[in-house]
Write a protein that holds these residues in place. Structure first.
Motif, PDB file in Angstrom:
ATOM      1  N   TYR A  45      86.492  86.606   3.647  1.00  0.00           N
ATOM      2  CA  TYR A  45      87.601  87.138   4.436  1.00  0.00           C
ATOM      3  C   TYR A  45      88.421  88.117   3.599  1.00  0.00           C
ATOM      4  O   TYR A  45      88.547  87.957   2.377  1.00  0.00           O
ATOM      5  CB  TYR A  45      88.515  86.007   4.906  1.00  0.00           C
ATOM      6  CG  TYR A  45      87.921  85.129   5.981  1.00  0.00           C
ATOM      7  CD1 TYR A  45      87.902  85.540   7.310  1.00  0.00           C
ATOM      8  CD2 TYR A  45      87.400  83.876   5.666  1.00  0.00           C
ATOM      9  CE1 TYR A  45      87.362  84.731   8.301  1.00  0.00           C
ATOM     10  CE2 TYR A  45      86.859  83.057   6.654  1.00  0.00           C
ATOM     11  CZ  TYR A  45      86.843  83.487   7.969  1.00  0.00           C
ATOM     12  OH  TYR A  45      86.312  82.690   8.946  1.00  0.00           O
ATOM     13  N   GLU A  74      92.215  86.820   8.841  1.00  0.00           N
ATOM     14  CA  GLU A  74      91.106  86.028   9.374  1.00  0.00           C
ATOM     15  C   GLU A  74      89.950  86.939   9.766  1.00  0.00           C
ATOM     16  O   GLU A  74      89.149  86.605  10.630  1.00  0.00           O
ATOM     17  CB  GLU A  74      91.581  85.204  10.589  1.00  0.00           C
ATOM     18  CG  GLU A  74      92.618  84.140  10.252  1.00  0.00           C
ATOM     19  CD  GLU A  74      92.061  83.080   9.303  1.00  0.00           C
ATOM     20  OE1 GLU A  74      90.846  82.789   9.366  1.00  0.00           O
ATOM     21  OE2 GLU A  74      92.854  82.538   8.498  1.00  0.00           O
ATOM     22  N   GLU A  75      89.888  88.113   9.112  1.00  0.00           N
ATOM     23  CA  GLU A  75      88.831  89.076   9.399  1.00  0.00           C
ATOM     24  C   GLU A  75      87.977  89.293   8.157  1.00  0.00           C
ATOM     25  O   GLU A  75      88.435  89.113   7.022  1.00  0.00           O
ATOM     26  CB  GLU A  75      89.425  90.410   9.860  1.00  0.00           C
ATOM     27  CG  GLU A  75      90.159  90.331  11.182  1.00  0.00           C
ATOM     28  CD  GLU A  75      90.721  91.674  11.602  1.00  0.00           C
ATOM     29  OE1 GLU A  75      90.628  92.634  10.792  1.00  0.00           O
ATOM     30  OE2 GLU A  75      91.245  91.777  12.712  1.00  0.00           O
ATOM     31  N   THR A 122      83.576  90.231  12.656  1.00  0.00           N
ATOM     32  CA  THR A 122      83.896  88.859  12.252  1.00  0.00           C
ATOM     33  C   THR A 122      83.354  87.857  13.264  1.00  0.00           C
ATOM     34  O   THR A 122      82.754  86.838  12.893  1.00  0.00           O
ATOM     35  CB  THR A 122      85.416  88.682  12.100  1.00  0.00           C
ATOM     36  OG1 THR A 122      85.922  89.639  11.159  1.00  0.00           O
ATOM     37  CG2 THR A 122      85.748  87.277  11.613  1.00  0.00           C
ATOM     38  N   ARG A 123      83.535  88.145  14.542  1.00  0.00           N
ATOM     39  CA  ARG A 123      83.015  87.250  15.592  1.00  0.00           C
ATOM     40  C   ARG A 123      81.492  87.162  15.520  1.00  0.00           C
ATOM     41  O   ARG A 123      80.911  86.076  15.659  1.00  0.00           O
ATOM     42  CB  ARG A 123      83.464  87.739  16.974  1.00  0.00           C
ATOM     43  CG  ARG A 123      84.967  87.624  17.207  1.00  0.00           C
ATOM     44  CD  ARG A 123      85.324  87.870  18.664  1.00  0.00           C
ATOM     45  NE  ARG A 123      85.081  89.255  19.060  1.00  0.00           N
ATOM     46  CZ  ARG A 123      85.960  90.225  18.959  1.00  0.00           C
ATOM     47  NH1 ARG A 123      87.171  89.987  18.437  1.00  0.00           N
ATOM     48  NH2 ARG A 123      85.681  91.456  19.360  1.00  0.00           N
ATOM     49  N   LYS A 124      80.856  88.280  15.279  1.00  0.00           N
ATOM     50  CA  LYS A 124      79.396  88.300  15.181  1.00  0.00           C
ATOM     51  C   LYS A 124      78.911  87.473  13.996  1.00  0.00           C
ATOM     52  O   LYS A 124      77.939  86.712  14.093  1.00  0.00           O
ATOM     53  CB  LYS A 124      78.915  89.757  15.056  1.00  0.00           C
ATOM     54  CG  LYS A 124      77.410  89.916  14.993  1.00  0.00           C
ATOM     55  CD  LYS A 124      77.037  91.395  14.922  1.00  0.00           C
ATOM     56  CE  LYS A 124      75.526  91.575  14.894  1.00  0.00           C
ATOM     57  NZ  LYS A 124      75.171  93.020  14.861  1.00  0.00           N
ATOM     58  N   PRO A 169      87.277  93.130  13.614  1.00  0.00           N
ATOM     59  CA  PRO A 169      87.397  91.989  14.534  1.00  0.00           C
ATOM     60  C   PRO A 169      86.075  91.618  15.206  1.00  0.00           C
ATOM     61  O   PRO A 169      85.676  90.444  15.213  1.00  0.00           O
ATOM     62  CB  PRO A 169      88.436  92.476  15.554  1.00  0.00           C
ATOM     63  CG  PRO A 169      89.236  93.493  14.814  1.00  0.00           C
ATOM     64  CD  PRO A 169      88.257  94.191  13.935  1.00  0.00           C
ATOM     65  N   ALA A 170      85.370  92.615  15.751  1.00  0.00           N
ATOM     66  CA  ALA A 170      84.098  92.338  16.426  1.00  0.00           C
ATOM     67  C   ALA A 170      83.042  91.865  15.430  1.00  0.00           C
ATOM     68  O   ALA A 170      82.256  90.951  15.724  1.00  0.00           O
ATOM     69  CB  ALA A 170      83.610  93.591  17.162  1.00  0.00           C
ATOM     70  N   LEU A 198      80.530  84.991  12.420  1.00  0.00           N
ATOM     71  CA  LEU A 198      80.820  83.564  12.584  1.00  0.00           C
ATOM     72  C   LEU A 198      79.801  82.878  13.473  1.00  0.00           C
ATOM     73  O   LEU A 198      79.530  81.675  13.328  1.00  0.00           O
ATOM     74  CB  LEU A 198      82.235  83.373  13.140  1.00  0.00           C
ATOM     75  CG  LEU A 198      83.366  83.681  12.149  1.00  0.00           C
ATOM     76  CD1 LEU A 198      84.721  83.627  12.850  1.00  0.00           C
ATOM     77  CD2 LEU A 198      83.336  82.706  10.979  1.00  0.00           C
ATOM     78  N   ALA A 199      79.206  83.639  14.377  1.00  0.00           N
ATOM     79  CA  ALA A 199      78.162  83.072  15.248  1.00  0.00           C
ATOM     80  C   ALA A 199      76.867  82.811  14.484  1.00  0.00           C
ATOM     81  O   ALA A 199      75.967  82.144  15.007  1.00  0.00           O
ATOM     82  CB  ALA A 199      77.902  84.012  16.423  1.00  0.00           C
TER      83      ALA A 199
END
Length: 333
Positions: free
Chosen positions: A217, A222-223, A256-258, A253-254, A260-261
């Motif tokens: 990070y 949180e990114e 980070t979501r990718k 942001p996008a 974490l998956a």
């Protein structure tokens, strides 16, 4: 006494600015960029001082070079150059790093087994004891060559080659690998400018396709801040080889979501280290990922099977299978 020399002991070495290509106009001297520790060497009588670019003394870590300089027939000089250690005939940055050991007994053992050499490329005081900082490079080079000739047989010292021909510099750049770190360009009429980037350095930039084995990070967020890069060895283990942090803020942001998956096993060989005295607990934490994403990165130098510096993200490679990302890409050729 060393403090009586006309060149200050706290002198900061002249540095180089990174540029994309070897200059095309005239008035330049080109030299190989050696892969070692930059060093200013002072001697006055029995006193010798080796000083790193950081300003810290290096005498403790290179007793062999201190002894070699103290034994020279000329007992007053100030020289600029690069400390190197050859392993199997090629300069080894790893061997230099091993010298920075807290145990004196270990340092002396390494010095006896793999003695250092000093690649000379500038002279800051002439034979009469006058400072040469204001003199043009052409005069400083003549003084260096004259001093080197007077030294006679001095196996620990080398005289760095140079050329005013751009074609020769281009050849050096193409040949850069484990022995050279690039090319340096210096103005023939330029003075020695302490602490300033008055020279130019050109490095051969390479690319490698790497697996994203984890991420860290960005501090206080949180990114994602950096991607942790991995390459597979011959045994099929994914080893951590470096990082890249050149991620556009708008994409974080996008991304980070990718990422974490894809939380998963991560590295199966060498993994990123834990906290150190230079990193906070937060910055040393990392999130392991399943080895599914591949990125192409630009890098300049490899040491010990890892990128020495941070890399630059070139592009994502969805067309590349992670298993194709092997250590062979970054092995010396």
């Amino acid at each position: 006494m060393l403090r009586d020399l006309p060149v200050p002991l706290d002198l900061a070495p002249m540095e180089a600015k990174l540029v994309d290509e070897i200059p095309r106009d005239g008035g330049w001297r080109f030299e190989p960029k050696w892969d070692g520790f930059r060093c200013l060497a002072y001697r006055d009588g029995d006193e010798v001082l080796l000083k790193a670019k950081s300003g810290k003394p290096l005498n403790r870590f290179f007793p062999d070079m201190v002894a070699a300089l103290a034994a020279l027939p000329i007992d007053r000089f100030v020289l600029d150059g690069e400390l190197t250690i050859a392993v199997d005939g090629e300069p080894s940055f790893e061997a230099l790093q091993m010298r920075l050991h807290p145990a004196e007994s270990r340092v002396r053992k390494l010095a006896a087994e793999q003695p250092a050499a000093f690649m000379l490329f500038d002279c800051l005081m002439d034979a009469d004891g006058a400072p040469l900082l204001e003199a043009p490079l052409t005069d400083r080079r003549k003084a260096l060559e004259a001093l080197f000739k007077r030294l006679g047989k001095a196996p620990a010292l080398r005289l760095s080659p140079g050329s005013t021909k751009r074609e020769e510099a281009c050849t050096w750049l193409e040949d850069t690998g484990s022995s050279l770190d690039g090319v340096v360009a210096k103005r023939l009429d330029g003075p020695y400018v302490p602490g300033e980037r008055a020279m130019l350095k050109i490095k051969k930039i390479r690319t490698a396709d790497c697996v994203v084995g984890g991420f860290r990070y960005a501090e206080g967020t949180e990114e994602v801040g950096s991607l942790l890069l991995g390459l597979y060895d011959a045994a099929g283990r994914l080893n951590h080889v470096g990082f890249t942090s050149t991620i556009k803020h708008a994409e974080r942001p996008a991304l980070t979501r990718k990422l974490l998956a894809l939380k998963g096993q991560g590295f199966t060989g060498d993994a990123p280290g834990g906290p150190s005295r230079w990193s906070s607990e937060r910055s040393a934490q990392w999130v392991p990922l399943a080895p599914e994403l591949v990125v192409e990165v630009r890098y300049d130098q490899v040491t010990g099977g890892r990128f020495r510096h941070g890399t630059r993200l070139v592009r994502w490679r969805p067309d590349k299978a992670p298993g194709q990302c092997t250590m062979e890409q970054i092995r010396p050729r």
